[in-house]
Design a protein around this motif. Structure first.
Motif, PDB file in Angstrom:
ATOM      1  N   MET A  57       0.835  -1.199   0.000  1.00  0.00           N
ATOM      2  CA  MET A  57       0.000   0.000   0.000  1.00  0.00           C
ATOM      3  C   MET A  57       0.877   1.259   0.000  1.00  0.00           C
ATOM      4  N   GLN A  58       1.954   1.252   0.754  1.00  0.00           N
ATOM      5  CA  GLN A  58       2.874   2.391   0.766  1.00  0.00           C
ATOM      6  C   GLN A  58       3.502   2.593  -0.604  1.00  0.00           C
ATOM      7  N   ASP A  59       3.865   1.498  -1.258  1.00  0.00           N
ATOM      8  CA  ASP A  59       4.439   1.587  -2.597  1.00  0.00           C
ATOM      9  C   ASP A  59       3.444   2.218  -3.579  1.00  0.00           C
ATOM     10  N   LEU A  60       2.192   1.789  -3.495  1.00  0.00           N
ATOM     11  CA  LEU A  60       1.164   2.355  -4.376  1.00  0.00           C
ATOM     12  C   LEU A  60       0.954   3.849  -4.085  1.00  0.00           C
ATOM     13  N   LYS A 102      -6.818   1.757  -8.792  1.00  0.00           N
ATOM     14  CA  LYS A 102      -5.946   0.634  -8.455  1.00  0.00           C
ATOM     15  C   LYS A 102      -5.734   0.549  -6.939  1.00  0.00           C
ATOM     16  N   ILE A 103      -5.545   1.696  -6.310  1.00  0.00           N
ATOM     17  CA  ILE A 103      -5.340   1.728  -4.859  1.00  0.00           C
ATOM     18  C   ILE A 103      -6.598   1.242  -4.132  1.00  0.00           C
ATOM     19  N   ARG A 104      -7.767   1.743  -4.540  1.00  0.00           N
ATOM     20  CA  ARG A 104      -9.027   1.309  -3.913  1.00  0.00           C
ATOM     21  C   ARG A 104      -9.247  -0.186  -4.107  1.00  0.00           C
ATOM     22  N   SER A 105      -8.990  -0.672  -5.309  1.00  0.00           N
ATOM     23  CA  SER A 105      -9.164  -2.100  -5.594  1.00  0.00           C
ATOM     24  C   SER A 105      -8.222  -2.941  -4.736  1.00  0.00           C
ATOM     25  N   TYR A 106      -6.997  -2.461  -4.628  1.00  0.00           N
ATOM     26  CA  TYR A 106      -6.020  -3.193  -3.818  1.00  0.00           C
ATOM     27  C   TYR A 106      -6.473  -3.227  -2.354  1.00  0.00           C
ATOM     28  N   GLN A 107      -6.954  -2.094  -1.844  1.00  0.00           N
ATOM     29  CA  GLN A 107      -7.423  -2.043  -0.456  1.00  0.00           C
ATOM     30  C   GLN A 107      -8.569  -3.036  -0.237  1.00  0.00           C
ATOM     31  N   GLU A 108      -9.523  -3.044  -1.140  1.00  0.00           N
ATOM     32  CA  GLU A 108     -10.670  -3.942  -1.014  1.00  0.00           C
ATOM     33  C   GLU A 108     -10.236  -5.400  -1.076  1.00  0.00           C
ATOM     34  N   GLN A 118      -8.304  -6.398   2.036  1.00  0.00           N
ATOM     35  CA  GLN A 118      -9.239  -6.593   3.156  1.00  0.00           C
ATOM     36  C   GLN A 118      -9.866  -7.984   3.075  1.00  0.00           C
ATOM     37  N   LYS A 119     -10.335  -8.360   1.895  1.00  0.00           N
ATOM     38  CA  LYS A 119     -10.940  -9.690   1.709  1.00  0.00           C
ATOM     39  C   LYS A 119      -9.925 -10.791   1.975  1.00  0.00           C
ATOM     40  N   ASP A 120      -8.714 -10.610   1.461  1.00  0.00           N
ATOM     41  CA  ASP A 120      -7.667 -11.615   1.657  1.00  0.00           C
ATOM     42  C   ASP A 120      -7.315 -11.784   3.133  1.00  0.00           C
ATOM     43  N   MET A 121      -7.244 -10.662   3.858  1.00  0.00           N
ATOM     44  CA  MET A 121      -6.925 -10.724   5.288  1.00  0.00           C
ATOM     45  C   MET A 121      -8.041 -11.425   6.062  1.00  0.00           C
ATOM     46  N   GLU A 122      -9.279 -11.125   5.725  1.00  0.00           N
ATOM     47  CA  GLU A 122     -10.408 -11.779   6.390  1.00  0.00           C
ATOM     48  C   GLU A 122     -10.406 -13.279   6.120  1.00  0.00           C
ATOM     49  N   LYS A 123     -10.117 -13.664   4.885  1.00  0.00           N
ATOM     50  CA  LYS A 123     -10.073 -15.088   4.539  1.00  0.00           C
ATOM     51  C   LYS A 123      -8.927 -15.780   5.260  1.00  0.00           C
TER      52      LYS A 123
END
Length: 169
Positions: free
Chosen positions: A57-60, A98-104, A107-112
């Motif tokens: 996220m920092q890189d983006l 791209k940043i919003r998509s990555y955040q979403e 979030q899904k990946d972390m929850e899974k």
């Protein structure tokens, strides 16, 4: 009619009172989970994944800031044609998307990942609590980590030591 009600009421009072002893237990499930070695491993994996996500996220964000700086400098200098300005604005918009998509997705990946790592641990702890409750004749076992319990009677037994023994910890 009143006589019948009085007789029935008197008969009910005369019935022996049946007292069912209930064995109550309690456990702090959060404390139990923190004692399980599997929890420590899962937390380490989650923390590593979270750090990876934050780095990405920092890189983006850095890329976006670079694009924005270039755009702002070019606009200030007045060196952009209408087409070039539109292209840069589109590029900035695409980067925001791209940043919003990555955040979403992150979030899904972390929850899974959290569900995949912690689910079996919760299941194992719950099974051990069920086993201890059944084997020791508890009527109810309350979770004191759930902030809705405001009083634990001295008659309630803390089953954490029994569950730790069941789990081998």
């Amino acid at each position: 009619m009143k006589k019948i009600l009085v007789v029935l009421f008197a008969a009910m009072l005369a019935l022996p009172v049946v007292s069912v002893a209930q064995k109550l237990g309690h456990i702090n499930s959060q404390e139990l989970l923190s004692l399980m070695p599997e929890s420590k491993t899962a937390e380490e994996k989650l923390k590593a994944k979270e750090q990876e996500v934050q780095k990405q996220m920092q890189d983006l964000q850095t890329q976006y800031q670079g694009l924005f700086k270039e755009y702002a400098e070019a606009m200030e200098a007045g060196s952009l044609s209408a087409e070039a300005q539109k292209a840069k604005e589109d590029s900035l918009q695409a980067m925001q998307t791209k940043i919003r998509s990555y955040q979403e997705q992150a979030q899904k990946d972390m929850e899974k990942l959290q569900k995949d790592l912690l689910g079996p641990i919760f299941e194992k702890a719950n099974k051990a609590i069920q086993t201890v409750g059944t084997n020791n004749g508890f009527t109810y076992v309350f979770d004191t980590s759930a902030r809705s319990i405001v009083f634990v009677s001295p008659n309630s037994e803390d089953i954490l030591p029994l569950v730790k023994t069941e789990l081998g910890i």
